[in-house]
Write a protein that holds these residues in place. Structure first.
Motif, PDB file in Angstrom:
ATOM      1  N   UNK A 229      25.607 -53.194 -19.734  1.00 53.23           N
ATOM      2  CA  UNK A 229      24.540 -53.166 -20.737  1.00 53.23           C
ATOM      3  C   UNK A 229      23.193 -53.536 -20.120  1.00 53.23           C
ATOM      4  N   UNK A 230      23.177 -54.579 -19.327  1.00 56.17           N
ATOM      5  CA  UNK A 230      21.925 -55.043 -18.735  1.00 56.17           C
ATOM      6  C   UNK A 230      21.415 -54.052 -17.690  1.00 56.17           C
ATOM      7  N   UNK A 231      22.270 -53.572 -16.812  1.00 54.07           N
ATOM      8  CA  UNK A 231      21.818 -52.633 -15.776  1.00 54.07           C
ATOM      9  C   UNK A 231      21.383 -51.313 -16.404  1.00 54.07           C
ATOM     10  N   UNK A 232      21.874 -51.017 -17.597  1.00 51.59           N
ATOM     11  CA  UNK A 232      21.459 -49.816 -18.319  1.00 51.59           C
ATOM     12  C   UNK A 232      19.994 -49.818 -18.710  1.00 51.59           C
ATOM     13  N   UNK A 233      19.342 -50.967 -18.612  1.00 56.10           N
ATOM     14  CA  UNK A 233      17.905 -51.039 -18.883  1.00 56.10           C
ATOM     15  C   UNK A 233      17.100 -50.350 -17.787  1.00 56.10           C
ATOM     16  N   UNK A 234      17.736 -50.096 -16.650  1.00 54.78           N
ATOM     17  CA  UNK A 234      17.075 -49.403 -15.550  1.00 54.78           C
ATOM     18  C   UNK A 234      17.301 -47.905 -15.729  1.00 54.78           C
ATOM     19  N   UNK A 235      16.255 -47.180 -16.056  1.00 57.00           N
ATOM     20  CA  UNK A 235      16.374 -45.738 -16.260  1.00 57.00           C
ATOM     21  C   UNK A 235      16.645 -45.053 -14.924  1.00 57.00           C
ATOM     22  N   UNK A 236      17.557 -44.095 -14.939  1.00 58.03           N
ATOM     23  CA  UNK A 236      17.891 -43.354 -13.722  1.00 58.03           C
ATOM     24  C   UNK A 236      17.805 -41.864 -13.998  1.00 58.03           C
TER      25      UNK A 236
ATOM     26  N   UNK B 241      22.600 -45.890 -22.057  1.00 60.36           N
ATOM     27  CA  UNK B 241      23.672 -45.079 -22.622  1.00 60.36           C
ATOM     28  C   UNK B 241      23.249 -43.779 -23.259  1.00 60.36           C
ATOM     29  N   UNK B 242      21.967 -43.431 -23.158  1.00 65.07           N
ATOM     30  CA  UNK B 242      21.488 -42.190 -23.785  1.00 65.07           C
ATOM     31  C   UNK B 242      20.707 -41.349 -22.789  1.00 65.07           C
ATOM     32  N   UNK B 243      20.749 -40.045 -23.001  1.00 66.85           N
ATOM     33  CA  UNK B 243      19.950 -39.128 -22.207  1.00 66.85           C
ATOM     34  C   UNK B 243      18.555 -39.013 -22.800  1.00 66.85           C
ATOM     35  N   UNK B 244      17.593 -38.766 -21.952  1.00 72.52           N
ATOM     36  CA  UNK B 244      16.213 -38.546 -22.378  1.00 72.52           C
ATOM     37  C   UNK B 244      15.497 -37.737 -21.326  1.00 72.52           C
ATOM     38  N   UNK B 245      14.190 -37.609 -21.470  1.00 69.26           N
ATOM     39  CA  UNK B 245      13.412 -36.813 -20.535  1.00 69.26           C
ATOM     40  C   UNK B 245      12.113 -37.511 -20.192  1.00 69.26           C
ATOM     41  N   UNK B 246      11.638 -37.265 -18.996  1.00 67.62           N
ATOM     42  CA  UNK B 246      10.347 -37.756 -18.541  1.00 67.62           C
ATOM     43  C   UNK B 246       9.414 -36.562 -18.473  1.00 67.62           C
ATOM     44  N   UNK B 247       8.348 -36.636 -19.179  1.00 68.30           N
ATOM     45  CA  UNK B 247       7.416 -35.508 -19.222  1.00 68.30           C
ATOM     46  C   UNK B 247       6.173 -35.750 -18.365  1.00 68.30           C
ATOM     47  N   UNK B 248       5.818 -37.010 -18.123  1.00 69.12           N
ATOM     48  CA  UNK B 248       4.662 -37.336 -17.304  1.00 69.12           C
ATOM     49  C   UNK B 248       3.356 -37.002 -17.983  1.00 69.12           C
ATOM     50  N   UNK B 249       2.267 -37.313 -17.307  1.00 71.39           N
ATOM     51  CA  UNK B 249       0.947 -37.064 -17.847  1.00 71.39           C
ATOM     52  C   UNK B 249       0.431 -35.672 -17.523  1.00 71.39           C
ATOM     53  N   UNK B 250       1.041 -35.016 -16.563  1.00 70.51           N
ATOM     54  CA  UNK B 250       0.546 -33.709 -16.125  1.00 70.51           C
ATOM     55  C   UNK B 250       0.949 -32.583 -17.057  1.00 70.51           C
TER      56      UNK B 250
END
Length: 170
Positions: free
Chosen positions: A20-27, A161-170
């Protein structure tokens, strides 16, 4: 929670708490693939780290005893397929237990040493196994990157525990 509570040591840390704690690090999310004894193998990972630029090395950590880990050990080669933000379903597919169905109906290209390259990846890195070290219930596989390419796009991320996306500023 007090700062002191955050720094207390325990002889028996609960693995679920650690997860749970290490899950705070997004990969990022990748699928490692290989070919061994006439069959394709692959698994979704988020344990991908660059190690060195001279030589170009990275590491991945398949679960000890996994079919894909054994195939990487046997073949001596693997590919890292970095998943795009819109590839959650494909990433889920490579978590399933049925290895035969993981590659079903995919337009596979072959990289060096016959490693399968998955379609739609934002990057591929093809590696030769340089070393394998024990790492608890996983193995630490160090790969020497032999070829790499990127197609651009936005990466698929994993966080708490969830998928997401990084869109950035560009």
């Amino acid at each position: 929670m007090s700062l002191a509570a955050l720094h207390m040591e325990s002889d028996s840390l609960d693995p679920r708490r650690f997860r749970t704690v290490i899950g705070a690090f997004a990969t990022g999310v990748a699928v490692i693939t290989t070919a061994f004894e006439g069959a394709f193998h692959g698994m979704t990972i988020n344990s991908l780290t660059s190690v060195s630029l001279d030589p170009c090395l990275l590491l991945v950590c398949p679960r000890r005893g996994s079919a894909t880990g054994a195939a990487i050990r046997g073949s001596g080669a693997f590919a890292v397929n970095i998943r795009a933000a819109d590839q959650r379903d494909l990433s889920h597919r490579f978590v399933r237990a049925d290895i035969a169905e993981r590659f079903a109906e995919l337009d596979i290209e072959l990289g060096p040493r016959g490693v399968p390259l998955l379609p739609g990846a934002i990057a591929h890195l093809c590696c030769r196994v340089s070393a394998i070290h024990p790492g608890g219930d996983h193995e630490i596989v160090v790969g020497e990157v032999r070829t790499c390419s990127d197609a651009g796009g936005h990466p698929l991320l994993f966080h708490k525990g969830s998928f997401g996306a990084f869109r950035g500023d560009a």
